[in-house]
Motif scaffolding. Structure first.
Motif, mmCIF file in Angstrom:
data_model
loop_
_atom_site.group_PDB
_atom_site.id
_atom_site.type_symbol
_atom_site.label_atom_id
_atom_site.label_comp_id
_atom_site.label_asym_id
_atom_site.label_seq_id
_atom_site.Cartn_x
_atom_site.Cartn_y
_atom_site.Cartn_z
ATOM 1 N N PRO A 1 0.752 -1.057 0.701
ATOM 2 C CA PRO A 1 0.499 -0.219 -0.317
ATOM 3 C C PRO A 1 0.345 1.350 -0.351
ATOM 4 C CG PRO A 1 -0.895 -1.755 1.398
ATOM 5 C CD PRO A 1 0.039 -2.527 1.553
ATOM 6 N N LEU A 2 1.526 1.145 0.809
ATOM 7 C CA LEU A 2 2.855 2.187 0.943
ATOM 8 C C LEU A 2 2.975 3.155 -0.716
ATOM 9 C CD1 LEU A 2 4.469 4.938 2.509
ATOM 10 C CD2 LEU A 2 5.744 3.090 2.872
ATOM 11 N N ALA A 3 4.214 1.546 -1.145
ATOM 12 C CA ALA A 3 4.287 1.674 -2.683
ATOM 13 C C ALA A 3 3.229 2.276 -3.304
ATOM 14 C CB ALA A 3 5.250 0.622 -2.517
ATOM 15 N N LEU A 4 2.278 1.723 -3.607
ATOM 16 C CA LEU A 4 1.004 2.164 -4.029
ATOM 17 C C LEU A 4 1.169 4.141 -3.762
ATOM 18 C CD1 LEU A 4 -0.644 1.446 -6.658
ATOM 19 C CD2 LEU A 4 -2.556 0.966 -4.411
ATOM 20 N N ALA A 5 0.912 4.248 -3.380
ATOM 21 C CA ALA A 5 0.499 5.389 -2.668
ATOM 22 C C ALA A 5 2.042 6.765 -2.735
ATOM 23 C CB ALA A 5 -0.045 5.872 -1.326
ATOM 24 N N ILE A 6 2.779 6.264 -2.926
ATOM 25 C CA ILE A 6 3.992 6.781 -3.622
ATOM 26 C C ILE A 6 3.569 7.261 -4.755
ATOM 27 C CG2 ILE A 6 6.174 7.253 -3.870
ATOM 28 C CD1 ILE A 6 6.748 6.011 -0.840
ATOM 29 N N GLN B 1 4.715 12.763 2.215
ATOM 30 C CA GLN B 1 3.868 11.765 3.924
ATOM 31 C C GLN B 1 2.813 13.113 4.424
ATOM 32 O OE1 GLN B 1 6.157 12.096 7.612
ATOM 33 N NE2 GLN B 1 5.661 10.551 8.264
ATOM 34 N N ARG B 2 3.027 13.824 4.163
ATOM 35 C CA ARG B 2 1.732 15.172 5.311
ATOM 36 C C ARG B 2 0.386 15.100 3.927
ATOM 37 N NH1 ARG B 2 4.377 19.870 2.947
ATOM 38 N NH2 ARG B 2 2.528 19.763 1.219
ATOM 39 N N LEU B 3 0.688 15.161 2.531
ATOM 40 C CA LEU B 3 -0.342 14.195 1.429
ATOM 41 C C LEU B 3 -1.232 13.296 2.403
ATOM 42 C CD1 LEU B 3 0.374 15.247 -2.157
ATOM 43 C CD2 LEU B 3 -1.348 16.754 -0.071
ATOM 44 N N VAL C 1 -5.630 3.577 5.843
ATOM 45 C CA VAL C 1 -5.903 2.770 5.280
ATOM 46 C C VAL C 1 -3.844 2.398 4.453
ATOM 47 C CG1 VAL C 1 -7.158 2.453 3.864
ATOM 48 C CG2 VAL C 1 -5.736 3.771 2.646
ATOM 49 N N VAL C 2 -2.693 3.661 4.403
ATOM 50 C CA VAL C 2 -1.415 3.378 4.310
ATOM 51 C C VAL C 2 -0.833 3.415 5.847
ATOM 52 C CG1 VAL C 2 0.167 4.248 2.868
ATOM 53 C CG2 VAL C 2 -2.155 4.079 1.893
ATOM 54 N N MET D 1 10.918 4.469 -0.541
ATOM 55 C CA MET D 1 11.192 5.680 -1.325
ATOM 56 C C MET D 1 12.470 5.726 -2.170
ATOM 57 S SD MET D 1 9.717 8.248 -1.516
ATOM 58 C CE MET D 1 9.482 9.556 -2.869
ATOM 59 N N VAL D 2 13.306 4.729 -1.525
ATOM 60 C CA VAL D 2 15.162 4.343 -1.702
ATOM 61 C C VAL D 2 14.454 3.344 -2.343
ATOM 62 C CG1 VAL D 2 17.122 3.402 -0.645
ATOM 63 C CG2 VAL D 2 16.730 5.174 0.228
ATOM 64 N N ARG D 3 14.081 2.259 -2.204
ATOM 65 C CA ARG D 3 13.773 0.985 -2.801
ATOM 66 C C ARG D 3 13.049 0.523 -4.087
ATOM 67 N NH1 ARG D 3 9.844 -2.383 0.464
ATOM 68 N NH2 ARG D 3 9.914 -3.822 -1.552
ATOM 69 N N LEU D 4 11.937 2.476 -4.017
ATOM 70 C CA LEU D 4 11.011 2.053 -5.413
ATOM 71 C C LEU D 4 12.366 3.375 -6.229
ATOM 72 C CD1 LEU D 4 8.005 4.230 -4.591
ATOM 73 C CD2 LEU D 4 8.624 1.834 -5.394
ATOM 74 N N GLU D 5 13.344 3.512 -5.860
ATOM 75 C CA GLU D 5 14.076 4.304 -6.934
ATOM 76 C C GLU D 5 15.485 3.262 -7.636
ATOM 77 O OE1 GLU D 5 17.434 8.186 -6.788
ATOM 78 O OE2 GLU D 5 17.053 7.377 -4.907
#
Length: 192
Positions: A7-12, A27-29, A38-39, A51-55
């Motif tokens: 869920p966090l990766a999808l949100a980002i 995070q603020r948004l 939900v996240v 963020m590091v993993r997604l990069e």
């Protein structure tokens, strides 16, 4: 590289669809829009690690680093074309395919026989009270406004879903409590 969705990766990825952002802004948004229901973004370090993993997976890319005396350095991230494609793919899979997500409550129910039926009734009654409170809070969220305007329904679908699930759970608990009170449900052995 295959990236395991969350869920966090999808949100980002979803938030970066609107343009470049830094992790603090993401995070603020998430919190402002109530998506923290939900996240899980409680720990900023989790967000930064994701963020590091997604990069590393080349789904996002680092852009400029902002410097402001009042704040620490902030690196802005951009969604890559592959990140956009993966975001859409995950969204399609999640929306179409039910999945066993291993929530805690059913796991606890599978061991309810470790307490007496009376204790189970007390504990479930407490959960029922908390669900009633949660349902009220969610109903308030559904009626919330931004700048005097109602939030569009599409932005609250996850809240509608949470209300429906909480109501269904409360109704189910009511049935279990009734059966415990009437003796229709028990796991205490009777006399031999």
């Amino acid at each position: 590289m295959t990236f395991r969705r969350s869920p966090l990766a999808l949100a980002i990825l979803g938030l970066l669809e609107n343009g470049p952002m830094h992790p603090y802004g993401i995070q603020r948004l998430i919190k402002q829009w109530g998506k923290d229901q939900v996240v899980n973004v409680g720990q900023r370090t989790s967000l930064y690690r994701m963020m590091v993993r997604l990069e590393e997976a080349e789904l996002i890319t680092a852009g400029a680093t902002e410097r402001d005396e009042r704040y620490p350095e902030r690196t802005t991230y951009h969604l890559t074309d592959e990140g956009r494609r993966i975001c859409r793919e995950w969204l399609s899979e999640i929306l179409t395919t039910p999945r066993n997500e291993f929530p805690e409550f059913p796991a606890a129910l599978s061991f309810v026989m470790l307490v007496t039926p009376e204790t189970a009734g007390e504990l479930l009654s407490q959960r029922r009270e908390l669900l009633t409170k949660r349902i009220s809070e969610l109903h308030l969220e559904l009626r919330s406004e931004v700048d005097g305007q109602p939030i569009p329904r599409f932005a609250l679908l996850e809240t509608e879903y949470q209300v429906a699930v909480a109501i269904a759970e409360a109704k189910w608990i009511d049935g279990v409590l009734h059966d415990l009170q009437t003796g229709k449900l028990t796991w205490t052995p009777g006399p031999v």
